[in-house]
Design a protein around this motif. Structure first.
Motif, short mmCIF file in Angstrom:
data_model
loop_
_atom_site.label_atom_id
_atom_site.label_comp_id
_atom_site.label_asym_id
_atom_site.label_seq_id
_atom_site.Cartn_x
_atom_site.Cartn_y
_atom_site.Cartn_z
N VAL A 85 -7.03 3.37 -6.19
CA VAL A 85 -6.21 4.29 -6.59
C VAL A 85 -6.76 5.87 -6.40
N LYS A 86 -6.32 6.41 -5.57
CA LYS A 86 -6.87 7.97 -5.57
C LYS A 86 -5.71 8.87 -5.59
N ALA A 87 -6.13 10.07 -6.34
CA ALA A 87 -5.09 11.02 -6.55
C ALA A 87 -6.01 12.26 -6.20
N ALA A 88 -5.46 13.16 -5.37
CA ALA A 88 -6.13 14.28 -5.25
C ALA A 88 -5.85 15.54 -6.19
N GLY A 89 -4.58 15.36 -6.65
CA GLY A 89 -4.33 15.96 -7.78
C GLY A 89 -4.42 15.61 -9.24
N ASP A 90 -3.35 15.72 -10.24
CA ASP A 90 -3.30 15.15 -11.45
C ASP A 90 -2.81 13.76 -11.44
N LEU A 91 -3.04 13.03 -12.40
CA LEU A 91 -2.59 11.68 -12.33
C LEU A 91 -2.19 11.45 -13.99
N VAL A 92 -0.80 11.09 -14.19
CA VAL A 92 -0.10 10.65 -15.43
C VAL A 92 0.05 9.28 -15.52
N ALA A 93 -0.32 8.45 -16.50
CA ALA A 93 -0.02 6.96 -16.64
C ALA A 93 0.49 6.87 -18.04
N GLU A 94 1.90 6.30 -17.93
CA GLU A 94 2.65 6.23 -19.03
C GLU A 94 2.17 4.90 -19.89
N ASN A 138 0.79 -1.15 0.22
CA ASN A 138 0.02 0.00 0.02
C ASN A 138 0.87 1.23 -0.20
N ILE A 139 0.68 2.27 -0.77
CA ILE A 139 1.31 3.48 -1.01
C ILE A 139 0.33 4.73 -0.53
N LYS A 140 0.89 5.35 0.37
CA LYS A 140 0.27 6.62 0.78
C LYS A 140 1.02 7.91 1.04
N SER A 141 0.70 9.08 0.54
CA SER A 141 1.58 10.20 0.63
C SER A 141 0.78 11.50 0.65
N VAL A 142 1.27 12.36 1.59
CA VAL A 142 0.56 13.93 1.52
C VAL A 142 1.26 14.57 0.43
N GLY A 143 2.19 14.29 -0.37
CA GLY A 143 2.92 15.04 -1.56
C GLY A 143 2.42 14.26 -2.59
N ASP A 144 3.51 14.47 -3.95
CA ASP A 144 3.40 13.79 -4.95
C ASP A 144 4.12 12.55 -4.89
N ILE A 145 3.69 11.50 -5.73
CA ILE A 145 4.08 10.08 -5.85
C ILE A 145 4.47 9.68 -7.53
N HIS A 146 5.63 9.17 -7.31
CA HIS A 146 6.06 8.62 -8.76
C HIS A 146 6.37 7.31 -8.69
N ALA A 203 -1.91 12.74 -2.07
CA ALA A 203 -2.61 14.10 -1.84
C ALA A 203 -2.08 14.91 -2.91
N GLY A 204 -1.33 14.79 -3.88
CA GLY A 204 -0.71 15.39 -4.57
C GLY A 204 -0.73 14.97 -6.07
N ASP A 205 0.30 15.04 -6.95
CA ASP A 205 0.06 14.35 -8.10
C ASP A 205 0.53 13.24 -8.32
N LEU A 206 0.10 12.38 -8.97
CA LEU A 206 0.54 10.74 -9.24
C LEU A 206 0.93 10.48 -10.55
N ARG A 207 1.82 9.76 -10.63
CA ARG A 207 2.70 9.55 -11.95
C ARG A 207 2.95 8.01 -11.73
N PHE A 208 2.74 7.17 -13.01
CA PHE A 208 2.68 5.76 -13.37
C PHE A 208 3.88 5.78 -14.36
N SER A 209 5.19 5.33 -14.21
CA SER A 209 6.03 5.41 -15.33
C SER A 209 6.05 3.86 -16.09
N GLY A 210 5.44 3.05 -15.60
CA GLY A 210 5.32 1.78 -16.25
C GLY A 210 3.85 1.18 -15.90
N SER A 211 3.63 -0.08 -16.50
CA SER A 211 2.24 -0.69 -16.24
C SER A 211 2.12 -1.10 -14.78
N VAL A 212 0.91 -0.50 -14.60
CA VAL A 212 0.67 -0.96 -12.99
C VAL A 212 -0.60 -1.52 -12.70
#
Length: 239
Positions: free
Chosen positions: A39-48, A5-13, A25-34
Protein backbone atom coordinates in the motif's frame (compact mmCIF):
# COMPACT_ATOMS: atom_id res chain seq x y z
CA UNK A 1 -7.19 -16.11 -8.31
CA UNK A 2 -5.15 -12.92 -8.82
CA UNK A 3 -5.83 -10.12 -6.38
CA UNK A 4 -7.08 -6.81 -7.74
CA UNK A 5 -4.36 -4.14 -8.08
CA UNK A 6 -5.46 -0.51 -7.66
CA UNK A 7 -3.59 2.51 -9.05
CA UNK A 8 -4.73 6.12 -9.34
CA UNK A 9 -3.22 9.58 -9.91
CA UNK A 10 -6.00 11.05 -7.75
CA UNK A 11 -7.74 10.14 -4.51
CA UNK A 12 -8.96 6.60 -3.82
CA UNK A 13 -11.85 5.40 -1.63
CA UNK A 14 -11.98 1.63 -1.15
CA UNK A 15 -14.54 -0.60 0.54
CA UNK A 16 -13.63 -3.69 2.56
CA UNK A 17 -11.77 -6.30 0.55
CA UNK A 18 -8.68 -8.36 -0.24
CA UNK A 19 -6.42 -6.45 -2.64
CA UNK A 20 -3.05 -6.80 -4.31
CA UNK A 21 -0.96 -3.62 -4.68
CA UNK A 22 -2.60 -0.25 -3.96
CA UNK A 23 -0.87 2.90 -5.23
CA UNK A 24 -2.42 6.33 -4.77
CA UNK A 25 -0.97 9.69 -5.83
CA UNK A 26 -3.55 11.52 -3.71
CA UNK A 27 -5.38 10.71 -0.48
CA UNK A 28 -6.37 7.13 0.29
CA UNK A 29 -9.38 6.05 2.37
CA UNK A 30 -10.45 2.57 3.52
CA UNK A 31 -14.05 2.45 4.76
CA UNK A 32 -13.93 -1.24 5.72
CA UNK A 33 -11.41 -3.87 6.79
CA UNK A 34 -8.70 -4.27 4.15
CA UNK A 35 -5.94 -6.75 3.44
CA UNK A 36 -3.38 -6.00 0.74
CA UNK A 37 0.13 -6.69 -0.51
CA UNK A 38 1.78 -3.26 -0.86
CA UNK A 39 0.00 0.00 0.00
CA UNK A 40 1.44 3.38 -1.05
CA UNK A 41 -0.26 6.74 -0.47
CA UNK A 42 1.42 9.94 -1.62
CA UNK A 43 -1.13 11.93 0.37
CA UNK A 44 -2.98 11.17 3.60
CA UNK A 45 -4.35 7.73 4.50
CA UNK A 46 -7.45 7.16 6.64
CA UNK A 47 -8.50 3.62 7.58
CA UNK A 48 -11.82 3.18 9.39
CA UNK A 49 -11.31 -0.52 10.22
CA UNK A 50 -8.51 -3.08 10.52
CA UNK A 51 -5.70 -3.14 7.94
CA UNK A 52 -3.33 -6.00 7.16
CA UNK A 53 -0.59 -5.67 4.55
CA UNK A 54 2.93 -6.69 3.64
CA UNK A 55 4.17 -3.10 3.25
CA UNK A 56 2.54 0.28 3.92
CA UNK A 57 4.10 3.63 2.96
CA UNK A 58 2.30 6.91 3.72
CA UNK A 59 3.89 10.17 2.58
CA UNK A 60 1.30 12.34 4.32
CA UNK A 61 -0.53 11.79 7.59
CA UNK A 62 -1.85 8.35 8.49
CA UNK A 63 -4.93 7.72 10.66
CA UNK A 64 -5.73 4.11 11.51
CA UNK A 65 -8.90 3.68 13.57
CA UNK A 66 -8.66 -0.12 13.71
CA UNK A 67 -5.75 -2.49 14.23
CA UNK A 68 -2.80 -2.29 11.86
CA UNK A 69 -0.50 -5.20 11.07
CA UNK A 70 2.18 -5.16 8.38
CA UNK A 71 5.69 -6.39 7.75
CA UNK A 72 6.93 -2.85 7.00
CA UNK A 73 5.21 0.38 8.06
CA UNK A 74 6.55 3.81 7.06
CA UNK A 75 4.82 7.15 7.73
CA UNK A 76 6.54 10.33 6.53
CA UNK A 77 4.10 12.61 8.36
CA UNK A 78 2.04 12.23 11.52
CA UNK A 79 0.78 8.78 12.48
CA UNK A 80 -2.36 8.39 14.60
CA UNK A 81 -3.09 4.79 15.61
CA UNK A 82 -6.26 4.19 17.64
CA UNK A 83 -5.73 0.46 18.21
CA UNK A 84 -2.84 -2.02 18.20
CA UNK A 85 0.05 -1.58 15.75
CA UNK A 86 2.26 -4.54 14.93
CA UNK A 87 5.09 -4.73 12.40
CA UNK A 88 8.53 -6.15 11.74
CA UNK A 89 9.90 -2.70 10.89
CA UNK A 90 8.15 0.56 11.78
CA UNK A 91 9.44 4.01 10.77
CA UNK A 92 7.82 7.32 11.69
CA UNK A 93 9.15 10.68 10.45
CA UNK A 94 6.91 13.14 12.27
CA UNK A 95 4.74 12.58 15.33
CA UNK A 96 3.01 9.43 16.53
CA UNK A 97 0.01 8.70 18.76
CA UNK A 98 -0.99 5.18 19.68
CA UNK A 99 -2.12 2.70 22.28
CA UNK A 100 -0.06 -0.52 21.99
CA UNK A 101 2.86 -0.61 19.55
CA UNK A 102 4.81 -3.81 18.82
CA UNK A 103 7.72 -4.21 16.41
CA UNK A 104 11.04 -5.91 15.88
CA UNK A 105 12.75 -2.68 14.75
CA UNK A 106 11.13 0.70 15.42
CA UNK A 107 12.58 4.10 14.47
CA UNK A 108 10.86 7.37 15.36
CA UNK A 109 12.31 10.68 14.21
CA UNK A 110 10.24 13.46 15.73
CA UNK A 111 7.80 13.00 18.59
CA UNK A 112 6.18 9.97 20.14
CA UNK A 113 3.34 12.19 21.32
CA UNK A 114 1.51 9.57 23.35
CA UNK A 115 1.62 5.77 23.50
CA UNK A 116 0.31 3.54 26.27
CA UNK A 117 2.80 0.71 25.76
CA UNK A 118 5.62 0.00 23.31
CA UNK A 119 7.60 -3.22 22.76
CA UNK A 120 10.54 -3.71 20.39
CA UNK A 121 13.66 -5.76 19.86
CA UNK A 122 15.36 -2.54 18.73
CA UNK A 123 13.99 0.96 19.33
CA UNK A 124 15.61 4.20 18.18
CA UNK A 125 13.98 7.47 19.27
CA UNK A 126 15.29 10.79 18.00
CA UNK A 127 13.31 13.55 19.67
CA UNK A 128 10.66 13.54 22.38
CA UNK A 129 8.47 10.73 23.69
CA UNK A 130 5.65 10.16 26.19
CA UNK A 131 4.79 6.59 27.23
CA UNK A 132 2.06 6.32 29.86
CA UNK A 133 2.95 2.81 31.08
CA UNK A 134 5.84 0.55 30.03
CA UNK A 135 8.56 0.20 27.42
CA UNK A 136 9.78 -3.38 26.85
CA UNK A 137 12.98 -3.38 24.80
CA UNK A 138 15.83 -5.52 23.68
CA UNK A 139 18.05 -2.56 22.73
CA UNK A 140 16.95 1.04 23.11
CA UNK A 141 18.78 4.16 21.93
CA UNK A 142 17.25 7.53 22.78
CA UNK A 143 18.63 10.82 21.42
CA UNK A 144 16.62 13.27 23.49
CA UNK A 145 15.17 16.41 21.96
CA UNK A 146 12.46 17.45 24.44
CA UNK A 147 10.92 16.63 27.81
CA UNK A 148 10.40 12.89 27.53
CA UNK A 149 8.77 10.61 30.08
CA UNK A 150 7.83 7.00 30.75
CA UNK A 151 6.58 5.09 33.77
CA UNK A 152 8.77 1.98 33.39
CA UNK A 153 11.51 0.83 31.02
CA UNK A 154 12.55 -2.82 30.87
CA UNK A 155 15.45 -3.63 28.58
CA UNK A 156 18.53 -5.68 27.82
CA UNK A 157 20.55 -2.61 26.83
CA UNK A 158 19.64 1.08 26.98
CA UNK A 159 21.50 4.23 25.89
CA UNK A 160 20.06 7.66 26.65
CA UNK A 161 21.88 10.70 25.24
CA UNK A 162 21.40 14.43 24.81
CA UNK A 163 20.33 14.34 21.19
CA UNK A 164 21.55 17.68 19.82
CA UNK A 165 24.54 16.19 18.00
CA UNK A 166 22.23 13.69 16.28
CA UNK A 167 19.73 16.17 14.85
CA UNK A 168 20.69 16.93 11.29
CA UNK A 169 19.22 16.55 7.82
CA UNK A 170 15.55 15.58 7.99
CA UNK A 171 15.53 15.90 11.77
CA UNK A 172 16.37 19.61 11.65
CA UNK A 173 12.86 20.25 10.36
CA UNK A 174 11.23 18.03 12.96
CA UNK A 175 13.11 18.95 16.11
CA UNK A 176 13.91 22.46 17.29
CA UNK A 177 14.29 22.02 21.02
CA UNK A 178 17.34 24.24 21.37
CA UNK A 179 19.33 22.49 24.10
CA UNK A 180 18.56 18.84 23.64
CA UNK A 181 16.22 17.10 26.02
CA UNK A 182 15.57 15.29 29.27
CA UNK A 183 14.00 12.02 30.36
CA UNK A 184 11.89 11.46 33.47
CA UNK A 185 11.08 7.85 34.39
CA UNK A 186 10.01 5.88 37.45
CA UNK A 187 11.93 2.60 37.05
CA UNK A 188 14.59 1.45 34.60
CA UNK A 189 15.63 -2.20 34.72
CA UNK A 190 18.06 -3.96 32.39
CA UNK A 191 21.44 -5.58 31.86
CA UNK A 192 23.43 -2.61 30.46
CA UNK A 193 22.20 0.92 31.18
CA UNK A 194 23.91 4.17 30.11
CA UNK A 195 22.08 7.37 31.07
CA UNK A 196 22.48 11.07 30.34
CA UNK A 197 20.00 13.86 31.10
CA UNK A 198 17.81 11.37 32.98
CA UNK A 199 15.89 11.67 36.25
CA UNK A 200 14.75 8.30 37.63
CA UNK A 201 13.52 6.98 40.96
CA UNK A 202 15.15 3.55 40.62
CA UNK A 203 17.69 2.12 38.18
CA UNK A 204 18.44 -1.58 38.44
CA UNK A 205 20.99 -3.43 36.29
CA UNK A 206 24.22 -5.36 35.87
CA UNK A 207 26.36 -2.64 34.28
CA UNK A 208 25.14 0.88 35.06
CA UNK A 209 26.61 4.20 33.88
CA UNK A 210 25.15 7.48 35.15
CA UNK A 211 26.36 10.52 33.23
CA UNK A 212 25.91 14.19 32.56
CA UNK A 213 22.64 15.81 33.62
CA UNK A 214 21.33 12.72 35.42
CA UNK A 215 19.97 12.36 38.93
CA UNK A 216 18.93 8.92 40.18
CA UNK A 217 17.24 8.24 43.52
CA UNK A 218 18.56 4.69 43.89
CA UNK A 219 20.84 2.49 41.79
CA UNK A 220 20.92 -1.26 42.35
CA UNK A 221 23.71 -3.00 40.42
CA UNK A 222 25.30 -6.46 40.32
CA UNK A 223 28.53 -5.88 38.34
CA UNK A 224 29.69 -2.28 37.96
CA UNK A 225 28.46 1.25 38.63
CA UNK A 226 30.15 4.22 36.97
CA UNK A 227 29.19 7.83 37.72
CA UNK A 228 30.73 10.49 35.48
CA UNK A 229 30.34 14.07 34.21
CA UNK A 230 28.59 15.27 37.39
CA UNK A 231 25.93 12.56 37.38
CA UNK A 232 24.22 12.19 40.78
CA UNK A 233 23.09 9.03 42.57
CA UNK A 234 21.48 9.47 45.98
CA UNK A 235 21.66 5.81 47.09
CA UNK A 236 23.84 2.98 45.75
CA UNK A 237 23.28 -0.69 46.50
CA UNK A 238 25.22 -3.68 45.15
CA UNK A 239 23.35 -6.97 44.99
Amino acid sequence: MDKNNIKSVGDIHLEAGDYGDISCAGDLRFSGSVSAENVKAAGDLVAEKDVRAVKISVYGDGKFKGNLEADEISVYGDGNFHQRVKGREIKIYGSMKGTVVEGEKITINGELEKVDEISAEELTLNGEFHVTTSMNLGYGKFNLGGKSEAKEIFCEKLEVHNGMESFHGILSGLISKGKGGTLKVGVIEGDEIHLENTAADVVRGKIVKIGKGSRIGKVEYSDTLEIFDDGVVDLKEEF
